[in-house]
Design a protein around this motif. Structure first.
Motif, mmCIF file in Angstrom:
data_model
loop_
_atom_site.group_PDB
_atom_site.id
_atom_site.type_symbol
_atom_site.label_atom_id
_atom_site.label_comp_id
_atom_site.label_asym_id
_atom_site.label_seq_id
_atom_site.Cartn_x
_atom_site.Cartn_y
_atom_site.Cartn_z
ATOM 1 N N GLU A 6 0.829 -1.208 0.000
ATOM 2 C CA GLU A 6 0.000 0.000 0.000
ATOM 3 C C GLU A 6 0.861 1.255 0.000
ATOM 4 O OE1 GLU A 6 -2.098 -2.775 3.125
ATOM 5 O OE2 GLU A 6 -0.056 -2.182 2.602
ATOM 6 N N SER A 7 0.265 2.343 -0.461
ATOM 7 C CA SER A 7 0.899 3.653 -0.384
ATOM 8 C C SER A 7 -0.201 4.709 -0.424
ATOM 9 C CB SER A 7 1.890 3.857 -1.532
ATOM 10 O OG SER A 7 1.213 3.810 -2.776
ATOM 11 N N GLY A 8 0.189 5.937 -0.097
ATOM 12 C CA GLY A 8 -0.748 7.047 -0.226
ATOM 13 C C GLY A 8 -1.304 7.584 1.073
ATOM 14 N N LEU A 18 -7.674 11.958 0.279
ATOM 15 C CA LEU A 18 -6.487 11.147 0.054
ATOM 16 C C LEU A 18 -6.846 10.032 -0.913
ATOM 17 C CD1 LEU A 18 -4.879 10.543 3.590
ATOM 18 C CD2 LEU A 18 -3.879 11.840 1.701
ATOM 19 N N ARG A 19 -5.857 9.579 -1.643
ATOM 20 C CA ARG A 19 -6.043 8.390 -2.477
ATOM 21 C C ARG A 19 -4.997 7.355 -2.097
ATOM 22 N NH1 ARG A 19 -5.769 7.152 -8.966
ATOM 23 N NH2 ARG A 19 -3.529 7.315 -8.613
ATOM 24 N N LEU A 20 -5.482 6.218 -1.689
ATOM 25 C CA LEU A 20 -4.614 5.092 -1.361
ATOM 26 C C LEU A 20 -4.473 4.190 -2.574
ATOM 27 C CD1 LEU A 20 -6.016 4.108 2.159
ATOM 28 C CD2 LEU A 20 -4.342 5.880 1.568
ATOM 29 N N SER A 21 -3.294 3.609 -2.705
ATOM 30 C CA SER A 21 -3.042 2.650 -3.777
ATOM 31 C C SER A 21 -2.511 1.363 -3.180
ATOM 32 C CB SER A 21 -2.014 3.200 -4.768
ATOM 33 O OG SER A 21 -2.460 4.392 -5.368
ATOM 34 N N TYR A 79 -7.393 0.945 -5.822
ATOM 35 C CA TYR A 79 -7.335 2.285 -5.264
ATOM 36 C C TYR A 79 -8.477 2.507 -4.279
ATOM 37 C CZ TYR A 79 -4.548 2.965 -9.503
ATOM 38 O OH TYR A 79 -3.612 2.845 -10.503
ATOM 39 N N GLN A 81 -10.163 6.050 -3.135
ATOM 40 C CA GLN A 81 -10.251 7.508 -3.129
ATOM 41 C C GLN A 81 -11.155 7.915 -1.974
ATOM 42 O OE1 GLN A 81 -8.813 10.001 -5.396
ATOM 43 N NE2 GLN A 81 -9.438 11.156 -3.562
ATOM 44 N N THR A 111 -1.122 1.240 5.705
ATOM 45 C CA THR A 111 -0.665 2.612 5.542
ATOM 46 C C THR A 111 -1.481 3.505 6.472
ATOM 47 O OG1 THR A 111 -0.206 4.381 3.926
ATOM 48 C CG2 THR A 111 -2.210 3.096 3.569
#
Length: 117
Positions: A6-8, A18-21, A79, A81, A111
């Protein structure tokens, strides 16, 4: 075997976005459902949203209308969002993948999302 990264995550003010990926690697043909969970300190891990392959997403009540999950199978990425974030959304967010075979389940390392008031 499937690996999820994960990131973001980060710190955002209330009302922000925020948008997590989550990038997956490994045997992606074994995966049917991908999703996001979260866990706040002292609380149980809870579902945020999930999206089966070729089907519609479903959301927790608190996420409905504010969060959107999507998947790009060409990039092995899912993702999340998030809009209108509130302090109660602060938690560690985990990517999750479930296989077609019962018992196949994978987790990312998480994350951190922190929302200040």
């Amino acid at each position: 075997q499937v690996q999820l990264v994960e990131s973001g995550g980060g710190l955002v003010q209330a009302g922000g976005s925020l948008r997590l990926s989550c990038v997956a690697s490994g045997n992606m043909f074994s995966i049917s459902v991908v999703g996001w969970y979260r866990q706040a300190p002292g609380k149980q891990r809870e579902l945020v949203a999930r999206i089966p392959r070729g089907s519609r997403a479903d959301y927790a009540d608190f996420a409905e209308g504010r969060f959107t999950i999507s998947r790009d199978d060409t990039k092995n990425t899912v993702y999340l969002q998030m809009h209108s974030l509130q302090p109660e959304d602060s938690a560690v967010y985990f990517c999750n993948a479930k296989g077609w075979v019962a018992g196949q389940e994978y987790w990312g390392q998480g994350t951190q999302v922190s929302v200040s008031s």
